[in-house]
Structure formats: C-alpha cells, structure tokens
Design a protein around this motif. Sequence first.
Motif, PDB file in Angstrom:
ATOM      1  N   TRP A   1      -0.583 100.866  57.290  1.00 38.30           N
ATOM      2  CA  TRP A   1      -0.619 101.896  56.250  1.00 38.30           C
ATOM      3  C   TRP A   1      -1.915 102.694  56.320  1.00 38.30           C
ATOM      4  O   TRP A   1      -1.936 103.907  56.047  1.00 38.30           O
ATOM      5  CB  TRP A   1      -0.451 101.274  54.870  1.00 38.30           C
ATOM      6  CG  TRP A   1       0.929 100.764  54.606  1.00 38.30           C
ATOM      7  CD1 TRP A   1       1.353  99.469  54.570  1.00 38.30           C
ATOM      8  CD2 TRP A   1       2.095 101.573  54.347  1.00 38.30           C
ATOM      9  NE1 TRP A   1       2.699  99.398  54.312  1.00 38.30           N
ATOM     10  CE2 TRP A   1       3.183 100.669  54.177  1.00 38.30           C
ATOM     11  CE3 TRP A   1       2.326 102.938  54.274  1.00 38.30           C
ATOM     12  CZ2 TRP A   1       4.479 101.116  53.908  1.00 38.30           C
ATOM     13  CZ3 TRP A   1       3.616 103.381  54.016  1.00 38.30           C
ATOM     14  CH2 TRP A   1       4.672 102.485  53.832  1.00 38.30           C
ATOM     15  N   LEU A   2      -3.005 102.020  56.668  1.00 34.11           N
ATOM     16  CA  LEU A   2      -4.294 102.708  56.749  1.00 34.11           C
ATOM     17  C   LEU A   2      -4.270 103.789  57.820  1.00 34.11           C
ATOM     18  O   LEU A   2      -4.669 104.933  57.579  1.00 34.11           O
ATOM     19  CB  LEU A   2      -5.403 101.700  57.037  1.00 34.11           C
ATOM     20  CG  LEU A   2      -6.807 102.295  57.258  1.00 34.11           C
ATOM     21  CD1 LEU A   2      -7.276 103.054  56.023  1.00 34.11           C
ATOM     22  CD2 LEU A   2      -7.806 101.198  57.634  1.00 34.11           C
ATOM     23  N   LEU A   3      -3.795 103.431  59.014  1.00 32.39           N
ATOM     24  CA  LEU A   3      -3.776 104.405  60.106  1.00 32.39           C
ATOM     25  C   LEU A   3      -2.873 105.590  59.785  1.00 32.39           C
ATOM     26  O   LEU A   3      -3.277 106.756  59.944  1.00 32.39           O
ATOM     27  CB  LEU A   3      -3.317 103.730  61.394  1.00 32.39           C
ATOM     28  CG  LEU A   3      -4.324 102.800  62.076  1.00 32.39           C
ATOM     29  CD1 LEU A   3      -3.681 102.083  63.260  1.00 32.39           C
ATOM     30  CD2 LEU A   3      -5.546 103.587  62.538  1.00 32.39           C
ATOM     31  N   TRP A   4      -1.652 105.315  59.332  1.00 32.77           N
ATOM     32  CA  TRP A   4      -0.736 106.415  59.044  1.00 32.77           C
ATOM     33  C   TRP A   4      -1.207 107.236  57.849  1.00 32.77           C
ATOM     34  O   TRP A   4      -0.989 108.452  57.796  1.00 32.77           O
ATOM     35  CB  TRP A   4       0.679 105.896  58.808  1.00 32.77           C
ATOM     36  CG  TRP A   4       1.332 105.449  60.081  1.00 32.77           C
ATOM     37  CD1 TRP A   4       1.669 104.181  60.438  1.00 32.77           C
ATOM     38  CD2 TRP A   4       1.703 106.279  61.193  1.00 32.77           C
ATOM     39  NE1 TRP A   4       2.229 104.155  61.693  1.00 32.77           N
ATOM     40  CE2 TRP A   4       2.273 105.431  62.187  1.00 32.77           C
ATOM     41  CE3 TRP A   4       1.625 107.637  61.448  1.00 32.77           C
ATOM     42  CZ2 TRP A   4       2.749 105.910  63.399  1.00 32.77           C
ATOM     43  CZ3 TRP A   4       2.097 108.121  62.675  1.00 32.77           C
ATOM     44  CH2 TRP A   4       2.649 107.267  63.623  1.00 32.77           C
ATOM     45  N   GLY A   5      -1.880 106.591  56.901  1.00 36.46           N
ATOM     46  CA  GLY A   5      -2.440 107.345  55.769  1.00 36.46           C
ATOM     47  C   GLY A   5      -3.518 108.306  56.222  1.00 36.46           C
ATOM     48  O   GLY A   5      -3.582 109.460  55.772  1.00 36.46           O
ATOM     49  N   MET A   6      -4.378 107.853  57.143  1.00 41.69           N
ATOM     50  CA  MET A   6      -5.431 108.728  57.660  1.00 41.69           C
ATOM     51  C   MET A   6      -4.837 109.854  58.502  1.00 41.69           C
ATOM     52  O   MET A   6      -5.312 110.998  58.455  1.00 41.69           O
ATOM     53  CB  MET A   6      -6.430 107.908  58.482  1.00 41.69           C
ATOM     54  CG  MET A   6      -7.234 106.912  57.657  1.00 41.69           C
ATOM     55  SD  MET A   6      -8.343 105.872  58.661  1.00 41.69           S
ATOM     56  CE  MET A   6      -9.597 107.078  59.136  1.00 41.69           C
ATOM     57  N   ILE A   7      -3.807 109.545  59.283  1.00 39.82           N
ATOM     58  CA  ILE A   7      -3.139 110.590  60.077  1.00 39.82           C
ATOM     59  C   ILE A   7      -2.506 111.629  59.162  1.00 39.82           C
ATOM     60  O   ILE A   7      -2.593 112.846  59.408  1.00 39.82           O
ATOM     61  CB  ILE A   7      -2.079 109.959  61.000  1.00 39.82           C
ATOM     62  CG1 ILE A   7      -2.755 109.097  62.060  1.00 39.82           C
ATOM     63  CG2 ILE A   7      -1.215 111.031  61.654  1.00 39.82           C
ATOM     64  CD1 ILE A   7      -1.818 108.198  62.827  1.00 39.82           C
ATOM     65  N   ALA A   8      -1.871 111.168  58.074  1.00 43.06           N
ATOM     66  CA  ALA A   8      -1.283 112.103  57.109  1.00 43.06           C
ATOM     67  C   ALA A   8      -2.357 112.985  56.492  1.00 43.06           C
ATOM     68  O   ALA A   8      -2.145 114.191  56.273  1.00 43.06           O
ATOM     69  CB  ALA A   8      -0.534 111.334  56.022  1.00 43.06           C
ATOM     70  N   GLY A   9      -3.525 112.407  56.217  1.00 43.07           N
ATOM     71  CA  GLY A   9      -4.631 113.209  55.684  1.00 43.07           C
ATOM     72  C   GLY A   9      -5.063 114.285  56.657  1.00 43.07           C
ATOM     73  O   GLY A   9      -5.343 115.429  56.258  1.00 43.07           O
ATOM     74  N   CYS A  10      -5.112 113.942  57.948  1.00 42.19           N
ATOM     75  CA  CYS A  10      -5.453 114.943  58.973  1.00 42.19           C
ATOM     76  C   CYS A  10      -4.433 116.075  58.977  1.00 42.19           C
ATOM     77  O   CYS A  10      -4.795 117.260  59.079  1.00 42.19           O
ATOM     78  CB  CYS A  10      -5.507 114.286  60.344  1.00 42.19           C
ATOM     79  SG  CYS A  10      -6.867 113.128  60.586  1.00 42.19           S
TER      80      CYS A  10
END
Length: 408
Positions: free
Chosen positions: A230-239
């Motif tokens: 969830w952390l990785l995909w959350g950061m990617i979504a933020g990008c």
Amino acid sequence: MRNVQPAAPAKREGRLAALDGLRLVAALLVVSYHYVGTARSDLWERPNNEIFTHLYGVAVYGSFGVQLFFIVSGFVICMSSWGRRLSDFLISRIVRLYPMYWVAVALTFTVVYLNRPTADDVHVIFRVHSLSDLLLNFTMAQEAFGVPHIDWVYWTLWAELKFYLLFAIVVAFGVTYRRVLTFCALWMAAAVLFGSLNIPIVNAVVQPAYAPYFVAGILLYCVHRFGSTWLLWGMIAGCLLVAQHQLLVDVRWNSAYVGHSLKWVYAEFLVLAFFGCVAAVALGWTSWARWRWLTVAGALTYPLYLLHQDIGVIFIRSMQGEIAPWPLLAITVGGMLLLAYLSHRLVEVPFAPLMKKALRRSFDAVGRADGPRGPRADPPVVDRSAGQRADVPDPDVVDLLGRAEQRV
C-alpha cells in the motif's frame, strides 16, 4: 498486498525487453511531434494539419513522450544501481551518455552549419554564436550557463543528468529499500513545497515539473523488486496526482507552441497510459515479451533521439517538392532509424567498452590510494622528464613503514 523484506539481498536483474520497447515508443512519439505535430509552416509545402490530417491530431501530443522517457529512466537507474558502488554507477552513466552524445553534437553542428539559414530560408535555427558555445555543448551542461543547445532536444539530457547526480547521493551511501523510499519522499516533498515559489536555483535542482515521473519510475522498480505494498502504490498515486496538475501547464505551453488547442484530458490519458505500461512491466505482466528486436529497438532509441530533429528537418526541407509528403515522411523516419543503428554499431559498440575500461582503471587507482580507513597516500607520481613513473613506494609499504617507525 504482501509485506516486503527491505533487507532482501541484492540481485542482478536481467534485461527487461518491454522497457526497450517503451523507449522506442517514446522516441517515435517525439519524432512524430517534430516532423508532423509542430506548427512549422516552412517544413512542408502546406500546413501540417492539411497534409497529415489524422496523424497530426496524434502527433501534436508527441512531445509528452518525454514524460515516458523520464518514468522509464527512474525505473532503469534504480534497477541498475542496486548493489553497485558509486564508481560503478558513475562509470555506467558516463559511458552510456557521452560517447554517442559527443558524436551527435559534432554531426548535428556540421549538418546545421552547412545548411544554416539564409534571409529567405529559416527552416533551421543556427543556435551557436561562438566557438565557446560549441565547445561547452560537449559537456552536456550548457543550459546551466545559459548557452543554447546545438539541438534543442538536448534539454532533456540536462534534466536526466541532474536526476543522476541526485540519485548518486543514495548510491554513495548504499542503495537500500529504506534509503530509496526516503529519497523519493524527500524529493517529492521538495517538489511540492518549492514548486510554487519559483526560486530558479531550487527549481533547477528539484525539477518540480519532472520529479513526479522520475520518482514514479523508481517506486515502480521497487514494486518490481520487492512486490506490491500500500505504501508503494500510495506514493506512486501521489506522483500521478502531482504530475496531472503539471500537465495543465504543459498543455497550455504546447498549445501556444504548435498553434493548436490541445486538450488536457487527452494528455492526461496519455500519461496514465505511460504509468500503466511501466506498472505492467513492474508487475511482471510483460515477462513474455522477449523478442530480440525489442533489445535492438532499445539500442536505437538514444542515437535516434539525439540525431533526429535538426538533421531530419533539414532533409525534409531539402526534399520538399521532390518527393510527396507521405513517402518523404516514411523515408525520413526510416533514414533516421538507419542512422541511429549505424551510430550504435560504429560508436557505442566499439568505444563504450574502451571508455569503461579506462574509467575503471582511473577509479581503481583512487580506490588503491584511499583504503578502507581513509586516505593513505597518493597514486604514484609520473616523472615527466623521463617519461616514466617515478620510483615511489607502494602505499601499503609506506603504511607498514610508518607503523614500524612508531614502534621504534
């Protein structure tokens, strides 16, 4: 989503052929933009949108292929630097970028100089105003000094180079999962906090307009290496959310440049597709794509990008009226691909290994002088008068003698 083990041992990745294919797609998008999508009224016999009615509607969005380049670059740089020393990272980047770039600068300058515009022929902008400008272009850092690029497409190389220098900080400390995520979080925080302040020196380093793409590529490699969280995909979504807002600025600028009103929703769909394609690679969905021609395509991409714009435009302009537009476009693109292939075979293949070997020796000499406990002695001194190396004791011998003297 499963948990990851940040301390997972380093592993050497095989080549991901799908990424090579994406590189070629990005390059061809940029090529289509420069040949068809711009508003150069003098390039073809009639306005582009009259000659290439349907292709023009796609080509005007071709400049966004640069964003795909940046995402792929973030992915590849993170992948290739894992478990490597800083010297290995620097050597790989220098060898990858500079030999072909030096040839491209020299060749493009020569072609443009020999076909420089006259009073009634302004199809090419002769940007070099002095020998100093030309020489500085060989460093790839001309933009830092306000010097024009030999070919305007080289502006992206300066953005790439600054990304490499930033990521070199992580490599210097050792690339780990925690450090990579910290780097991504800090870079994106800086891009968001300083992006609206318009401080030139900060923007030059932080690159708020392009940081979301580089960072997304890095994070997608982490997905590929460690699995989904969830952390990785959350950061990617933020990008992605930050990137879509920047697209508003890019769409306005490109609309003014090409003389055609671009739609933000189309640009957004294109960038979403870029994120999706690299995500598919990260998740292993493209592992079946192992065709050899994809690797060849990846090898052609860099020389094609460096050589296509001014040289291709000059060729199109010189053949105007001699060959019909559609065949001329096909011949030009085919010719640029052939030139890219020859450049790869004649420049990158033979000279890159030689340059890598020479740089490796240079860095190894530094490593021998700087032992595990810090600097101990300089490398052997060259006796210029005799043309041979002076008789200087080995650093290890000097160290042993020093300790013996202390005991006495």
